[in-house]
Scaffold this motif. Structure first.
Motif, PDB file in Angstrom:
ATOM      1  N   GLU A  52     -42.692   0.276  40.306  1.00  0.00           N
ATOM      2  CA  GLU A  52     -42.329  -0.895  40.718  1.00  0.00           C
ATOM      3  C   GLU A  52     -41.548  -1.553  40.674  1.00  0.00           C
ATOM      4  OE1 GLU A  52     -45.228  -2.947  41.961  1.00  0.00           O
ATOM      5  OE2 GLU A  52     -46.937  -1.435  41.674  1.00  0.00           O
ATOM      6  N   GLU A  53     -41.004  -1.929  42.364  1.00  0.00           N
ATOM      7  CA  GLU A  53     -40.033  -2.568  42.274  1.00  0.00           C
ATOM      8  C   GLU A  53     -39.486  -3.665  42.074  1.00  0.00           C
ATOM      9  OE1 GLU A  53     -37.208  -2.188  46.735  1.00  0.00           O
ATOM     10  OE2 GLU A  53     -39.241  -2.223  46.618  1.00  0.00           O
ATOM     11  N   ILE A  54     -38.396  -4.404  41.444  1.00  0.00           N
ATOM     12  CA  ILE A  54     -38.478  -5.197  40.585  1.00  0.00           C
ATOM     13  C   ILE A  54     -37.919  -6.866  41.430  1.00  0.00           C
ATOM     14  CG2 ILE A  54     -36.563  -6.858  38.482  1.00  0.00           C
ATOM     15  CD1 ILE A  54     -36.037  -3.695  37.639  1.00  0.00           C
ATOM     16  N   GLY A 201     -46.285 -17.876  33.985  1.00  0.00           N
ATOM     17  CA  GLY A 201     -48.354 -17.554  33.353  1.00  0.00           C
ATOM     18  C   GLY A 201     -48.669 -16.266  34.305  1.00  0.00           C
ATOM     19  N   GLU A 202     -49.740 -15.521  33.585  1.00  0.00           N
ATOM     20  CA  GLU A 202     -50.436 -14.744  34.146  1.00  0.00           C
ATOM     21  C   GLU A 202     -50.163 -14.893  36.127  1.00  0.00           C
ATOM     22  OE1 GLU A 202     -51.330 -11.406  33.008  1.00  0.00           O
ATOM     23  OE2 GLU A 202     -51.234 -12.535  31.724  1.00  0.00           O
ATOM     24  N   GLU A 203     -50.692 -15.379  35.740  1.00  0.00           N
ATOM     25  CA  GLU A 203     -51.209 -15.578  37.520  1.00  0.00           C
ATOM     26  C   GLU A 203     -49.939 -15.388  38.390  1.00  0.00           C
ATOM     27  OE1 GLU A 203     -50.797 -17.675  35.394  1.00  0.00           O
ATOM     28  OE2 GLU A 203     -49.516 -20.012  36.520  1.00  0.00           O
ATOM     29  N   GLU A 209     -44.328  -6.357  31.751  1.00  0.00           N
ATOM     30  CA  GLU A 209     -43.402  -6.195  31.104  1.00  0.00           C
ATOM     31  C   GLU A 209     -42.804  -5.042  30.431  1.00  0.00           C
ATOM     32  OE1 GLU A 209     -44.183  -9.006  28.246  1.00  0.00           O
ATOM     33  OE2 GLU A 209     -44.268 -10.784  28.590  1.00  0.00           O
ATOM     34  N   PHE A 210     -41.497  -5.117  30.621  1.00  0.00           N
ATOM     35  CA  PHE A 210     -40.616  -3.821  29.538  1.00  0.00           C
ATOM     36  C   PHE A 210     -41.417  -3.646  28.268  1.00  0.00           C
ATOM     37  CE2 PHE A 210     -36.639  -1.786  28.188  1.00  0.00           C
ATOM     38  CZ  PHE A 210     -36.769  -0.624  28.480  1.00  0.00           C
ATOM     39  N   ASP A 211     -41.125  -2.759  27.773  1.00  0.00           N
ATOM     40  CA  ASP A 211     -41.474  -2.057  26.570  1.00  0.00           C
ATOM     41  C   ASP A 211     -40.053  -2.007  25.573  1.00  0.00           C
ATOM     42  OD1 ASP A 211     -42.959  -1.312  24.179  1.00  0.00           O
ATOM     43  OD2 ASP A 211     -43.753   0.220  25.667  1.00  0.00           O
ATOM     44  N   SER A 212     -39.718  -2.799  24.942  1.00  0.00           N
ATOM     45  CA  SER A 212     -38.946  -1.828  24.033  1.00  0.00           C
ATOM     46  C   SER A 212     -38.736  -3.060  22.896  1.00  0.00           C
ATOM     47  CB  SER A 212     -37.394  -2.391  24.631  1.00  0.00           C
ATOM     48  OG  SER A 212     -37.488  -4.253  24.637  1.00  0.00           O
ATOM     49  N   ARG A 219     -39.571  -9.814  28.775  1.00  0.00           N
ATOM     50  CA  ARG A 219     -40.238 -10.444  29.326  1.00  0.00           C
ATOM     51  C   ARG A 219     -39.338 -11.061  30.782  1.00  0.00           C
ATOM     52  NH1 ARG A 219     -40.595 -12.770  24.760  1.00  0.00           N
ATOM     53  NH2 ARG A 219     -38.598 -14.180  25.030  1.00  0.00           N
ATOM     54  N   TYR A 220     -38.074  -9.946  31.071  1.00  0.00           N
ATOM     55  CA  TYR A 220     -37.416 -10.984  32.400  1.00  0.00           C
ATOM     56  C   TYR A 220     -37.499 -10.213  32.948  1.00  0.00           C
ATOM     57  CZ  TYR A 220     -33.256 -11.132  33.931  1.00  0.00           C
ATOM     58  OH  TYR A 220     -31.545 -11.074  35.003  1.00  0.00           O
ATOM     59  N   PHE A 221     -38.080  -8.852  33.244  1.00  0.00           N
ATOM     60  CA  PHE A 221     -38.280  -7.816  34.583  1.00  0.00           C
ATOM     61  C   PHE A 221     -39.802  -8.989  34.890  1.00  0.00           C
ATOM     62  CE2 PHE A 221     -36.885  -5.428  32.004  1.00  0.00           C
ATOM     63  CZ  PHE A 221     -35.718  -4.280  32.712  1.00  0.00           C
ATOM     64  N   PRO A 222     -41.015  -9.589  34.552  1.00  0.00           N
ATOM     65  CA  PRO A 222     -41.063 -10.446  35.262  1.00  0.00           C
ATOM     66  C   PRO A 222     -40.868 -12.282  35.803  1.00  0.00           C
ATOM     67  CG  PRO A 222     -42.560  -9.322  33.143  1.00  0.00           C
ATOM     68  CD  PRO A 222     -41.456  -9.403  33.614  1.00  0.00           C
ATOM     69  N   THR A 223     -40.460 -12.064  35.675  1.00  0.00           N
ATOM     70  CA  THR A 223     -39.661 -13.469  35.353  1.00  0.00           C
ATOM     71  C   THR A 223     -38.627 -12.900  37.035  1.00  0.00           C
ATOM     72  OG1 THR A 223     -37.899 -13.588  33.894  1.00  0.00           O
ATOM     73  CG2 THR A 223     -40.308 -14.944  33.593  1.00  0.00           C
TER      74      THR A 223
END
Ligand code: GP9
Ligand code: MN
Length: 400
Positions: A52-54, A201-203, A209-212, A219-223
């Motif tokens: 997915e594009e960030i 928030g989930e919504e 999220e990245f996995d590290s 968490r940076y990627f979703p925000t």
């Protein structure tokens, strides 16, 4: 004192660069919308996470903008406030602490003041307490007419996360405030959701999220993705309200979001064995876009540059001369501009080299190279920082 100022004026004159004739004044009389994008770094641009594009909206907008891919933040401990200072004054912030607190009483001849005197209405929109970073005091010195702070917004639990009002709600509520202003206006928006510790928030989570081992980087990627979504909504609304066509857009990342404490996780994302000092400097790149609706010449620009260069750039786009203004940056579009920028810690970057922590790196090999390759720039890097510091510590612009 007076003679110190003479020397600085000479230095400025030597470094002044004429604007590009085709772009000088191209946005004269238009509204200027500046977007300070919280903690946005260039490494997420045109990248994907789990396919997915960030930043899908920004990736598209970049193709219809001047995009500066080698643009660096030059902030230190003053974070957002340092970036605001650099952009407003074309001076460097302090190497420690925040000039917003220590020198709020100085004379600056800052961009908001210049534009206010040029019949612009100047303002900042940001949903935080007015005294945070001493903004209420410093904004007066910089010449802003109005600060729409948290009291101008309807903020409650449902539309807040982390540091406060969510970006989408912030932009939505700002439309009305924009419309309340006389035109033309110069308005800076400061986003908030993509701020450490990057809560969401989930919504509002539009990407994994990245996995590290770093929850922060994860968490940076979703925000970031959420901020991109909020920006898209803002542009849609500006178009709906007929504001878009009469405006130009200047957008930049304010400073890094991911510190060196997360190097191991970062090396996983970048698929590198380790993050070297060279990589750390290159990670200080933040996106910088100049978007002029209806303009045909938009293209990718490689010039090495930084936040110090924004003030002359905006002045020239609006048709305002900057020759007699004391600045340490130069117009991003100036045909003769030197591809160079110095960071607040003395690291500097040219087309071919990165200098940091006493070591000269070749950009091509990403490895250490002869110090002689970097030496020709030592003097400029040093003078940019020390002359700027002299102005701030001596309040020298009050003599100018
Ligand atoms: C606070 C916001 C964040 O108002 O600008 O400040 P920062 O911590 O990034 O300097
Ligand atoms: Mn910030």
């Amino acid at each position: 004192n007076g003679s110190e100022m003479e020397e600085i004026i000479d230095y400025r004159n030597e470094n002044y660069k004429e604007p590009d004739e085709d772009l000088f004044g191209i946005a004269e009389g238009k509204n200027v919308i500046v977007l300070s994008l919280e903690s946005l770094q260039s490494f997420v641009i045109n990248e994907t996470l789990d396919g997915e594009e960030i930043t899908p909206f920004l990736n598209e907008l970049i193709n219809e903008s001047y995009y500066f891919e080698n643009f660096y933040h030059q902030t230190a401990q003053g974070k957002t406030s340092d970036s605001e200072f650099l952009v407003a004054t074309s001076l460097f912030g302090r190497n420690s602490g925040s000039v917003f607190f220590t020198h709020a009483g100085n004379s600056y001849n800052a961009l908001p003041e210049i534009l206010t005197n040029d019949s612009y209405f100047t303002s900042v929109m940001h949903a935080n307490n007015k005294s945070f970073w001493n903004r209420d005091v410093m904004y007066q010195s910089l010449g802003y007419q109005t600060y729409f702070d948290i009291n101008s917004y309807d903020v409650h639990e449902e539309n807040s996360v982390g540091w406060g009002l969510k970006d989408k709600d912030f932009f939505e509520q700002s439309i009305e405030l924009l419309q309340s202003q006389p035109e033309p206006y110069y308005t800076k928006f400061i986003t908030l959701t993509n701020h450490f510790p990057f809560e969401l928030g989930e919504e509002d989570r539009l990407i994994n999220e990245f996995d590290s081992n770093s929850g922060t980087l994860n968490r940076y990627f979703p925000t970031v993705r959420y901020m991109d979504y909020a920006l898209e909504h803002f542009f849609d609304r500006l178009k709906e309200e007929g504001i878009y066509e009469d405006s130009i857009f200047i957008m930049y990342g304010d400073h890094y979001g991911i510190s060196q404490n997360h190097n191991r996780a970062m090396s996983m994302f970048l698929e590198k064995e380790e993050i070297t000092d060279f990589d750390t400097v290159q990670l200080q790149r933040v996106p910088m876009l100049v978007h002029i609706p209806g303009h045909k010449g938009h293209e990718l620009r490689e010039t090495v540059s930084g936040q110090i260069d924004v003030k002359p750039t905006i002045m020239h786009l609006l048709g305002i001369e900057s020759k007699y203004d004391i600045q340490f940056g130069s117009d991003l579009f100036a045909p003769e501009r030197e591809s160079f920028t110095v960071l607040r810690d003395g690291s500097f970057i040219t087309d071919d080299y990165v200098f940091t922590k006493g070591v000269c790196y070749s950009k091509e090999t990403e490895a250490e190279t002869d110090i002689e390759s970097c030496e020709p720039y030592f003097d400029k890097a040093n003078k940019d920082l020390t002359n700027s510091d002299k102005i701030i510590y001596g309040d020298l612009l009050r003599f100018y």
